[in-house]
Design a protein around this motif. Structure first.
Motif, PDB file in Angstrom:
ATOM      1  N   PHE A   1       3.882  -0.864   4.208  1.00  0.00           N
ATOM      2  CA  PHE A   1       2.638   0.392   3.816  1.00  0.00           C
ATOM      3  C   PHE A   1       3.462   1.507   3.891  1.00  0.00           C
ATOM      4  N   VAL A   2       3.460   2.364   2.784  1.00  0.00           N
ATOM      5  CA  VAL A   2       4.505   3.502   2.575  1.00  0.00           C
ATOM      6  C   VAL A   2       3.426   4.604   2.836  1.00  0.00           C
ATOM      7  N   PHE A   3       3.722   5.595   3.684  1.00  0.00           N
ATOM      8  CA  PHE A   3       3.063   6.710   3.605  1.00  0.00           C
ATOM      9  C   PHE A   3       3.768   8.090   3.344  1.00  0.00           C
ATOM     10  N   LEU A   4       3.139   8.790   2.140  1.00  0.00           N
ATOM     11  CA  LEU A   4       3.870  10.141   1.770  1.00  0.00           C
ATOM     12  C   LEU A   4       3.498  11.295   2.860  1.00  0.00           C
ATOM     13  N   SER A   5       4.482  11.403   3.533  1.00  0.00           N
ATOM     14  CA  SER A   5       4.158  12.556   4.634  1.00  0.00           C
ATOM     15  C   SER A   5       4.845  13.761   3.748  1.00  0.00           C
TER      16      SER A   5
ATOM     17  N   SER B   1      -5.755   8.565   7.117  1.00  0.00           N
ATOM     18  CA  SER B   1      -4.665   7.599   7.193  1.00  0.00           C
ATOM     19  C   SER B   1      -4.821   6.734   8.134  1.00  0.00           C
ATOM     20  N   LEU B   2      -5.249   7.068   9.279  1.00  0.00           N
ATOM     21  CA  LEU B   2      -5.352   5.867  10.383  1.00  0.00           C
ATOM     22  C   LEU B   2      -6.425   5.036  10.051  1.00  0.00           C
ATOM     23  N   ASN B   3      -7.636   5.377   9.392  1.00  0.00           N
ATOM     24  CA  ASN B   3      -8.421   4.360   9.010  1.00  0.00           C
ATOM     25  C   ASN B   3      -7.870   3.465   7.896  1.00  0.00           C
TER      26      ASN B   3
ATOM     27  N   ILE C   1       0.920  -1.096   0.091  1.00  0.00           N
ATOM     28  CA  ILE C   1       0.028  -0.082  -0.118  1.00  0.00           C
ATOM     29  C   ILE C   1       0.776   1.290  -0.036  1.00  0.00           C
ATOM     30  N   ILE C   2       0.470   1.979  -0.773  1.00  0.00           N
ATOM     31  CA  ILE C   2       1.377   3.637  -0.605  1.00  0.00           C
ATOM     32  C   ILE C   2       0.164   4.456  -0.696  1.00  0.00           C
ATOM     33  N   HIS C   3       0.291   5.259   0.297  1.00  0.00           N
ATOM     34  CA  HIS C   3      -0.739   5.966   0.651  1.00  0.00           C
ATOM     35  C   HIS C   3      -0.211   7.489   0.332  1.00  0.00           C
ATOM     36  N   ALA C   4      -0.747   7.888  -0.802  1.00  0.00           N
ATOM     37  CA  ALA C   4      -0.380   9.579  -1.150  1.00  0.00           C
ATOM     38  C   ALA C   4      -1.337  10.373  -1.205  1.00  0.00           C
TER      39      ALA C   4
END
Length: 341
Positions: free
Chosen positions: A122-126, A105-107, A82-85
């Motif tokens: 799980f990669v998060f784009l901050s 994002s937490l959901n 998962i990449i969350h952008a």
């Protein structure tokens, strides 16, 4: 069987480039978008340019307000990565930023941990805005361990998202913090390029600044490299092109590449603050947010955004391929070809 990646914010500037490069690496991509998203650029990726055959791309709608719906969507996809952008960069209140950038994002993270999927990363784009700028007198750049001091509600919401995700037990998390991102299709810095193209090179105040940038293709390369991390601990990486630039560098490179003459001027900061405040009042009656506002002004006038990329070099084997001049040359060429400039 191809590894399947779920990419959120896929219709956005960075999301589009993530989808494109993931497909280029032979991954099966499920691009998560809102029902109202503009899919013009994504649809161009629906066919493999080499073979003309349908690409391994599926577009899906995601409801980030519902953990149960997200869980069902993730299980149906059986995602390995998962990449969350997805996120917002322009909102009117801190609560609006926090809802989308942190709560949603937490959901997604909690849904991913409760879903029956073979999740590896799980990669998060901050954003570097989550840490915030440092003083100009600082000789050492911003690192992953720099004490956070975000100066905007946007930066605070990204920091809150990081904290939420770090608390999700068992989440195989990598946090990517890019500095100012530019490249084909980008719309915020494009406003500056359009102004320069019109012959005006304007600055807020006269104080010196250290700035950092990253070309979107380099950011995407680092993000996709993070997918292969096999660490139980949370990892965090600042991403830039590895250089620190003075405040005039962007305009100077633009002039070199375009050959245009521009008039350089410095606007009194008190005048710009007044204008930003006025725009905030005017746009308070609109659903839109102005390009210049009091929040954005805090980032634009910050004195030092220089950051270290040593951690990414060492652990992700990240080697930026573009400095500001190379990236800007490719970007301006795209703007011209697509008749933006």
């Amino acid at each position: 069987m191809k590894e399947r990646v779920f990419i959120t914010g896929a219709s956005g500037f960075i999301g589009y480039h993530l989808v494109k490069q993931a497909l280029g690496k032979g991954m099966e991509v499920h691009a998560a978008v809102r029902p109202t998203s503009d899919l013009e650029f994504l649809k161009k990726l629906a066919k493999d340019p080499k073979t003309g055959q349908p690409a391994a791309l599926q577009i899906v709608n995601a409801d980030f307000s519902s953990r149960e719906k997200l869980k069902d969507l993730l299980e149906a996809g059986g995602y390995t990565y998962i990449i969350h952008a997805a996120g917002v960069t322009k909102e009117k209140t801190a609560a609006a930023y926090n809802l989308v950038n942190a709560e949603y994002s937490l959901n997604l993270a909690q849904a991913a941990m409760s879903a029956d999927i073979p999740l590896k990363r799980f990669v998060f784009l901050s954003s570097l805005a989550a840490i915030g700028p440092i003083s100009y007198s600082e000789q050492q750049p911003i690192t992953e361990s720099t004490l956070p001091g975000p100066v905007t509600d946007y930066g605070k919401s990204k920091l809150l998202a990081e904290q939420y995700l770090e608390d999700v037990s068992g989440l195989p998390l990598t946090i990517i913090r890019p500095t100012a991102v530019y490249g084909p299709g980008e719309k915020d810095l494009f406003v500056l390029f359009k102004t320069l193209s019109g012959g005006l090179d304007a600055y807020i105040g006269t104080k010196p600044q250290r700035l950092s940038f990253v070309y979107v293709k380099d950011l995407v390369a680092a993000t996709l490299s993070a997918l292969t991390e096999n660490k139980k601990d949370v990892t965090v990486y600042n991403i830039s092109d590895g250089n620190a630039y003075d405040r005039y560098a962007l305009a100077d490179r633009f002039k070199e590449i375009s050959g245009k003459n521009v008039f350089r001027t410095h606007l009194p900061i008190i005048l710009v603050k007044w204008l930003a405040g006025l725009l905030d009042i005017i746009y308070s009656f609109s659903s839109k947010t102005p390009v210049l506002n009091r929040e954005k002004l805090k980032e634009l006038t910050a004195s030092n955004w220089n950051c270290s990329i040593d951690a990414a070099r060492n652990n992700l084997h990240y080697q930026p391929q573009y400095d500001l001049r190379q990236g800007l040359a490719e970007t301006l060429s795209w703007y011209k070809e697509n008749k933006w400039l």
